[in-house]
Motif scaffolding. Structure first.
Motif, short mmCIF file in Angstrom:
data_model
loop_
_atom_site.label_atom_id
_atom_site.label_comp_id
_atom_site.label_asym_id
_atom_site.label_seq_id
_atom_site.Cartn_x
_atom_site.Cartn_y
_atom_site.Cartn_z
N ASP A 1 0.95 -1.12 0.15
CA ASP A 1 0.01 -0.08 -0.01
C ASP A 1 1.04 1.27 0.11
OD1 ASP A 1 -2.47 -1.25 -0.09
OD2 ASP A 1 -2.65 -1.47 2.36
N GLU A 2 2.10 1.21 0.47
CA GLU A 2 2.92 2.35 0.50
C GLU A 2 3.76 2.26 -0.80
OE1 GLU A 2 2.80 -0.02 2.81
OE2 GLU A 2 1.57 1.12 4.21
N GLY A 3 4.33 3.42 -1.08
CA GLY A 3 5.27 3.56 -2.13
C GLY A 3 5.01 4.60 -2.93
N GLU A 4 5.94 5.12 -3.82
CA GLU A 4 5.80 6.48 -4.62
C GLU A 4 4.54 6.26 -5.77
OE1 GLU A 4 8.76 9.62 -6.94
OE2 GLU A 4 9.52 7.45 -6.19
N VAL A 5 4.07 7.37 -5.85
CA VAL A 5 3.07 7.46 -6.98
C VAL A 5 3.54 8.48 -8.10
CG1 VAL A 5 0.58 7.80 -7.56
CG2 VAL A 5 1.13 6.79 -5.33
#
Length: 840
Positions: A619-623
């Motif tokens: 769910d986390e991380g760069e978009v």
């Protein structure tokens, strides 16, 4: 000792014209003009639009409709008690059409967001200032309408005391004529419009410029220094004057006559005689005359019929006319009578005078300018100053000896109100119109502000200038302060140097390792629709669509899994998941999704960094995000295998399906990254995205409109757009060079442009004629070459047919500034030169 008496010069004062170059006592803000010769005129501004460059012949005729309608209104209002011309003529309404067409140096639009940049780029460009006014003399009513006897007496007393009729006497007619013009589409001229009309001879400067008339031309001096220089010379022998006198130019006044087009087909290019005059350098065209109702013309034709026939037969008997000429004249007479007897004929313009002005002494005689046209031009020798005075607003002076009686259509549809304008009131520079040199702008926000499809398209073959146009537009939008995302899926392409230092560049190969940029290894979810979509519902729908197209399941299982996939994603999101992978993991864990559905997706995301960019496993991380200036996304060394153009995507291999899906998610993710920022998204090789068809275009249009984002697609596969029925989804764009005639025709159909032969020829023509010189009829950029057939310099930029939001389609020369062209050209030799490489 004999003395020589010089002929006294013609004085304007003797013709009720003041020594100052004006014929107006007072000009009011509502367009009323009080001339020195008495009476009162009302002037209105005619609308200008492309006629020569119109989308179709029907649109070209629409440009002349306002003038035709005004003549119809004036004729219908004219009251007469007899149809005999000699008795009714005194009641005809005089009119004046004044077209000014002045060249000037370019200056940026007043509300431009990048004025200094545009001034630096195009400060030496010459453009045209053009305006068209139409004036009508008003009729007075003694004492005014519904006024008392005392008011009438006061009106007479005022007239006797001041030689003028009080304004109230014109009120009723003013309201009638104003309503006529308004119904016909005319507007009140601005002070700038009147200034151009009242100072055109002084190149738009002060109207009291000094004028020195010679026999066949006029000298105009806009500065005192220029006058003093000429005064020290022999004023009667300008041939000996030095060149470059400050503020000095020459005008030649000519009489236009011999217009023999009473019933010529409107499609005949000769009908556009005013356009021909402008092409030959006219800076002013003045048309004066009176409007005669068509029933009077019909009566006059019938009354004169016997005389016409007698003259024809007499000329035949005396050998001045052969049988063919006689038959032609009889046929013309019958056609004219037939037109007027039908009641559908245009009003007649009687005693019509057409005077035109040209700049410079000119190498050609004025009487040669009419060659190959529908008119003749005669130099108005020894009456140059009077011809100038005839053109003045409200002037009573008449100098033209060549008067004509013409159907009003000959004037209305002459090209007089034509101006090749295209584009928006503000925005970035697309180029300058080929005809009339008007700046063409493209706004990033107009389409979304007007709540229509905001999608633009630039279409053209390889080498037509698409990529350079992309880079040039992106650079300007960024200068405006707009965030811009450029998606460039061509392997090996790199435009980062063109965009300069204010550019954030990402490579798709950054997905494949810890190289920074957009991500790391597989499963990053940088382009996961559940992450970038505005709402969970939008994200789920987009995710189902993209996974459906990638199709990782066994053959024939895709349709069965589609509903289950949507339900699984919906369940996972309801439990807090923010990525496709985590949503499917939750659904599988809780028994809401089968392994057969989820495992192929999860496995592919972990193993394939390209697919992992679409399906996030965390769910986390760069978009995907957008910088403040230009965000440039290129392929780099990534294994992005684009599908061939025109191939059905259902027949593609897995790698190609994933590549196409990634491009689609980059597009939708970029749109979300620009949400609410009124930015621009540009997609090169857009056929990859367009292969998904109308559904994806509908989604892009809906998303972009709600987010106030302007997407521009660049593609060479135009027929795909038509086959996918996308003509209603693309609002505007530019047609560049297209080698394939079928694709060229498809481009015209896409934008609703009539595919005339001349347009087809220009669009498909090569840039050179064999190995020879430049082909100026081509849309491709043109270059000069040395003896070794190497390019040496740019002669002209690419020409694109700009199809705008106002349903205009006009040819525009795309003028790329030299400094930008030097760092942005994609030509192999230019790239090698920039990189310091030698080419064998």
């Amino acid at each position: 000792m004999s003395t020589t008496t010089k002929t006294a010069p013609i004085r304007l004062q003797d013709h009720r014209i003041p020594s100052m170059p004006t014929a107006t006592k007072v000009r009011y803000g509502d367009g009323r003009v009080l001339p020195v010769g008495g009476g009162l005129w009302l002037y209105r501004k005619a609308p200008l639009a492309p006629a020569r460059d119109a989308k179709s012949h029907a649109r070209a005729l629409e440009v002349g409709d306002p003038i035709a309608a005004a003549f119809e209104e004036i004729a219908a209002e004219t009251q007469y008690t007899t149809r005999r011309r000699s008795m009714a003529r005194s009641r005809y309404r005089p009119f004046h059409l004044l077209l000014t067409n002045l060249p000037r140096r370019y200056s940026p639009p007043q509300d431009s967001r990048i004025p200094q940049t545009l001034q630096n780029w195009f400060g030496d460009e010459r453009i045209q200032d053009r305006g068209l006014l139409m004036g009508t003399k008003l009729n007075d009513t003694l004492g005014g309408s519904d006024r008392s006897l005392r008011d009438a007496f006061d009106s007479v007393a005022t007239s006797l005391a001041t030689a003028e009729v009080p304004m109230a006497d014109y009120q009723a007619d003013l309201e009638d004529v104003d309503a006529m013009y308004t119904r016909s589409g005319f507007t009140i001229p601005t002070p700038k419009d009147f200034h151009l009309a009242e100072s055109w001879w002084a190149a738009g400067g002060s109207p009291d410029a000094t004028i020195l008339p010679h026999a066949d031309h006029l000298h105009v001096f806009r500065t005192v220094a220029g006058v003093q220089t000429a005064a020290r010379m022999d004023v009667n022998s300008c041939a000996d004057w030095p060149t470059g006198i400050e503020g000095h130019h020459v005008l030649r006044m000519g009489s236009v006559h011999g217009l023999d087009l009473p019933f010529s087909a409107a499609k005949n290019h000769l009908s556009a005689w005013a356009t021909s005059l402008l092409d030959k350098g006219a800076v002013m065209i003045s048309i004066r005359g009176k409007v005669e109702p068509s029933p009077i013309t019909h009566k006059e034709l019938r009354r004169q019929r016997e005389r016409y026939l007698r003259d024809i037969h007499t000329a035949r008997a005396e050998g001045r006319m052969d049988d063919q000429q006689q038959d032609e004249m009889l046929a013309t007479l019958e056609s004219v009578e037939g037109a007027y007897s039908s009641g559908e004929a245009f009003p007649t313009l009687v005693e019509t005078s057409v005077v035109a002005a040209f700049t410079g002494h000119g190498r050609k005689r004025l009487d040669s300018l009419g060659n190959g046209t529908a008119f003749e031009i005669a130099s108005m020798d020894n009456r140059q100053d009077l011809a100038l005075a005839e053109s003045w607003v409200g002037s009573p002076a008449r100098a033209n000896p060549n008067l004509m009686d013409l159907p009003s259509s000959t004037v209305a549809y002459s090209g007089l109100p034509s101006l090749a304008t295209v584009g928006d009131a503000r925005g970035v520079n697309v180029g300058f119109t080929v005809h009339d040199r008007q700046e063409a702008l493209m706004s990033a926000t107009k389409s979304s502000d007007q709540d229509i499809y905001p999608i633009g398209a630039v279409v053209g073959s390889s080498g037509s200038g698409k990529t350079l146009s992309l880079a040039y537009s992106a650079f300007q939008y960024a200068l405006e302060g707009r965030p811009v995302i450029v998606i460039d899926p061509k392997k090996g392409s790199d435009l980062s140097e063109a965009f300069g230092d204010d550019c954030t560049t990402y490579s798709l190969d950054s997905f494949a390792g810890a190289s920074g940029g957009l991500g790391g290894s597989g499963g990053t979810g940088v382009c996961d629709p559940l992450r970038f979509s505005k709402t969970p519902a939008d994200g789920i729908n987009t995710a189902v669509s993209v996974l459906h197209d990638v199709n990782l399941w066994p053959h024939g299982a895709r349709q069965n899994f589609e509903a289950d996939l949507q339900a699984a994603l919906k369940y996972g999101v309801s439990k807090g998941a923010k990525a496709i992978g985590t949503a499917l993991e939750i659904a599988k864990r809780d028994g809401e999704a089968s392994k057969e559905l989820t495992d192929p997706i999860l496995r592919q995301s972990g193993n394939d960094p390209m697919f992992g960019a679409i399906v996030g496993l965390q769910d986390e991380g760069e978009v995907l995000s957008a910088a403040e200036d230009i965000t440039y996304i290129k392929v780099g060394n990534a294994n992005l295998e684009l599908p061939p153009m025109g191939v059905d995507q259902s027949s593609l291999g897995l790698t190609q399906r994933i590549s196409a899906a990634l491009i689609r998610m980059l597009v939708f993710g970029s749109a979300e990254a620009l949400r609410g920022r009124r930015g621009v998204m540009m997609l090169d090789e857009a056929w990859v995205f367009l292969g998904a068809g109308a559904e994806e275009m509908e989604r892009l249009g809906r998303l972009s409109r709600s987010l106030e984002v302007y997407p521009i697609l660049f593609t060479q596969r135009i027929s795909d757009l038509l086959e996918a029925n996308l003509t209603n989804h693309i609002a505007r764009g530019v047609i560049l060079h297209i080698k394939d005639p079928k694709e060229a025709e498809a481009a015209f159909r896409l934008f609703g442009v009539e595919p005339t032969q001349s347009r087809m020829d220009a669009t498909t023509a090569p840039e050179r004629i064999g190995k020879g010189g430049a082909n100026w009829k081509s849309r491709k950029p043109l270059f000069s070459y040395n003896d070794r057939d190497e390019r040496t310099s740019l002669l002209r930029g690419a020409v694109g047919l700009y199809c705008d939001l106002d349903d205009r389609a006009v040819d525009v020369e795309i003028k790329i500034p030299p400094d930008f062209l030097a760092r942005a050209s994609t030509n192999a030799l230019d790239r090698a030169k920039r990189e310091g490489r030698q080419v064998i």
